[in-house]
Design a protein around this motif. Sequence first.
Motif, PDB file in Angstrom:
ATOM      1  N   VAL A  36       0.840  -1.202   0.000  1.00 24.11           N
ATOM      2  CA  VAL A  36       0.000   0.000   0.000  1.00 24.11           C
ATOM      3  C   VAL A  36       0.872   1.248   0.000  1.00 24.11           C
ATOM      4  O   VAL A  36       0.619   2.201  -0.759  1.00 24.11           O
ATOM      5  CB  VAL A  36      -0.945   0.008   1.220  1.00 24.11           C
ATOM      6  CG1 VAL A  36      -1.695   1.340   1.312  1.00 24.11           C
ATOM      7  CG2 VAL A  36      -1.941  -1.142   1.133  1.00 24.11           C
ATOM      8  N   ILE A  40       0.877   4.157  -2.930  1.00 20.38           N
ATOM      9  CA  ILE A  40       0.368   5.508  -2.650  1.00 20.38           C
ATOM     10  C   ILE A  40       1.039   6.594  -3.492  1.00 20.38           C
ATOM     11  O   ILE A  40       0.342   7.410  -4.114  1.00 20.38           O
ATOM     12  CB  ILE A  40       0.475   5.829  -1.139  1.00 20.38           C
ATOM     13  CG1 ILE A  40      -0.604   5.052  -0.372  1.00 20.38           C
ATOM     14  CG2 ILE A  40       0.314   7.323  -0.873  1.00 20.38           C
ATOM     15  CD1 ILE A  40      -0.497   5.155   1.141  1.00 20.38           C
ATOM     16  N   THR A  97      -6.679   1.955  -2.185  1.00 24.22           N
ATOM     17  CA  THR A  97      -6.279   3.351  -1.977  1.00 24.22           C
ATOM     18  C   THR A  97      -7.286   4.322  -2.570  1.00 24.22           C
ATOM     19  O   THR A  97      -7.553   5.389  -1.998  1.00 24.22           O
ATOM     20  CB  THR A  97      -4.890   3.602  -2.612  1.00 24.22           C
ATOM     21  OG1 THR A  97      -3.950   2.690  -2.048  1.00 24.22           O
ATOM     22  CG2 THR A  97      -4.425   5.019  -2.353  1.00 24.22           C
TER      23      THR A  97
END
Length: 210
Positions: A36, A40, A97
Amino acid sequence: MMSTMLIGAVNVYLFKEYFHNTAALSIIGIIQTVTVFIAIPLVKPLVNKFGKKETTAIGMLIAGSVYMLLYLLPNLSTTQFIAISAVGMFGYAFFNTMIWAFVTDVIDYHEFLTGLREDGTVYSFYSFARKVGQAIAGGIGGFVITAIGYDAARAVQTQGTLKGLYQLATIVPAVIYLLIFFILVFLYPLTKQRMKQLSIDLAEQRKTRK
């Protein structure tokens, strides 16, 4: 939500009974978080170039394809399984996300269609849907583990149960992630170009309503 939580529930048994490596469970949890953080900083440039729908769809295609590959390779070592899974987690990270950003687009689209700005209603419905997904996944997790013959009293599970655990951990997320990919591509209407036009249309609509 259902798929993610189901994977989490099944992985507990998969690493304990199939791979005989419970320590690897914490490793895969760390890797999931790391993917993650890697995704991002990539989200903004990719979205600017391709769009939210397009970037997320490719992420889900990667995730679904990776889990399908895992399903077709049942004799992997723990390390190999985790390494390949990491690629799928990276693909899913884009969906995870950006999903909240999708909600704001839907609110704009809803306003365009109806003339009503109902942020609270849309967010509430989305939150409710997530809770339903979590609840269903919690129930399904225990049900499917029992359905494949898992018996906590056994020192060693049957080959059929072990095979079932591996299939649950691979083919189920593969099918669900690929299904989401097809929904995004063929049913979700808010492409990058559509969102650009929607902003113009909404601005005109708001002027008319004043």
